[in-house]
Design an enzyme around this catalytic site. Sequence first.
Site, short mmCIF file in Angstrom:
data_model
loop_
_atom_site.label_atom_id
_atom_site.label_comp_id
_atom_site.label_asym_id
_atom_site.label_seq_id
_atom_site.Cartn_x
_atom_site.Cartn_y
_atom_site.Cartn_z
N HIS A 149 0.97 -1.40 -0.08
CA HIS A 149 0.13 0.67 -0.42
C HIS A 149 0.66 1.54 0.11
O HIS A 149 1.06 1.89 1.00
CB HIS A 149 -1.05 0.48 1.24
CG HIS A 149 -1.81 0.26 1.42
ND1 HIS A 149 -1.53 2.70 1.60
CD2 HIS A 149 -3.00 0.83 1.46
CE1 HIS A 149 -3.17 2.94 1.25
NE2 HIS A 149 -3.65 1.57 1.41
N GLU A 251 -0.49 1.08 -5.13
CA GLU A 251 -0.39 0.05 -4.60
C GLU A 251 -0.32 -1.14 -5.69
O GLU A 251 -1.48 -1.48 -5.97
CB GLU A 251 -1.70 -0.13 -2.79
CG GLU A 251 -2.08 1.48 -2.45
CD GLU A 251 -3.48 1.46 -2.01
OE1 GLU A 251 -4.08 -0.08 -1.71
OE2 GLU A 251 -3.80 2.40 -1.68
O1 TA6 Z 1 -6.08 1.30 -0.73
C1 TA6 Z 1 -7.00 2.63 -0.14
C2 TA6 Z 1 -7.67 2.08 0.60
O2 TA6 Z 1 -8.33 1.12 1.01
C3 TA6 Z 1 -8.99 3.41 0.97
O3 TA6 Z 1 -9.95 2.77 1.08
C4 TA6 Z 1 -8.76 3.74 1.96
O4 TA6 Z 1 -9.34 3.38 3.35
C5 TA6 Z 1 -6.55 3.37 2.76
O5 TA6 Z 1 -7.13 2.48 1.96
C6 TA6 Z 1 -6.39 3.58 3.65
O6 TA6 Z 1 -7.04 2.97 5.37
P1 TA6 Z 1 -6.52 2.05 6.63
O7 TA6 Z 1 -7.24 1.72 7.24
O8 TA6 Z 1 -5.12 2.56 6.72
O9 TA6 Z 1 -6.92 3.72 6.96
#
Ligand code: TA6
Length: 276
Positions: A149, A251
């Site tokens: 990510h 990601e």
């Molecule tokens: O990868 C994108 C995502 O799934 C978004 O929807 C956003 O919520 C982000 O990840 C971050 O997630 P987190 O749990 O680290 O706040």
Amino acid sequence: MKVETVEFRGLECRRLSVGGASVTVARFGAHVLSWVPADGRERLFVSEKAATDGSAAIRGGIPVCWPQFSGLGSLPKHGLVRTRVWEPVEAETGDSLAFAIGDDAATRSLWPHGFALALTVTLAPSRLAVGLTVHNTGTDVFRFTGALHTYFAVADIGQVVIDGLEGREYRDAASGNRIVTETHPAVRFSGEVDRVYHDVPGPLLLEDSIGRTRVTGEGFADAVVWNPWATLCAGLPDMAPEGYRRMVCIEATAARVPVEVAPGATWSGRQVLEAL
Ligand code: TA6
């Protein structure tokens, strides 16, 4: 080549330096916190308000999301391993750092499978490869979704361009999970973007005034592009109000089709970042 044990805001980390470049990885989450290629410019964003006391996932760097991407299941968001301490292990080559984690009573209480994961980062002067291997140590087949990510540091999100997605289908998580086809030759940002691009074969190019970075996913079929923009950012306790202007996530993701791993089998995927 040099490997050191360092602290990053209180987190125990390994830092590898190769030919003027460095990469810093915390044991907590096997979380890459910094990548500085030989041109000296930090390419990863870590929020100044990120929790670095082990109480929550780290906002920034490269969270390892596994065995569940985002909310695609009943596990905690983004899975089990970004909030656990990994073991540093001997890497196969001197230009790499490696970390490992396996199932335990706590993971089995949430997800009843045996697994051994390894995260390996391999550094060259202008290149970082982040590889995840997933070994099924149990007796049943399991399926996972997941992501590397990666939070890239950008000078100003309003100037950022991502090339390489034209014609790809995406699931728009910011708009009721509609399926949309990307018609723009480049992705630009003027509001929340939360998209799972499906079956992204080739490299993506991230351009802004910090530099150009080529981002290639291998083994991960999909690519997520995320920026929360102002309103969502204001609701994130570990982001400064204007923090969204200085980051974008690209990601390497397995989301649309879960990956199946048979007992005794191993899956590998990686994200390769090249500073151009
Ligand atoms: O990868 C994108 C995502 O799934 C978004 O929807 C956003 O919520 C982000 O990840 C971050 O997630 P987190 O749990 O680290 O706040």
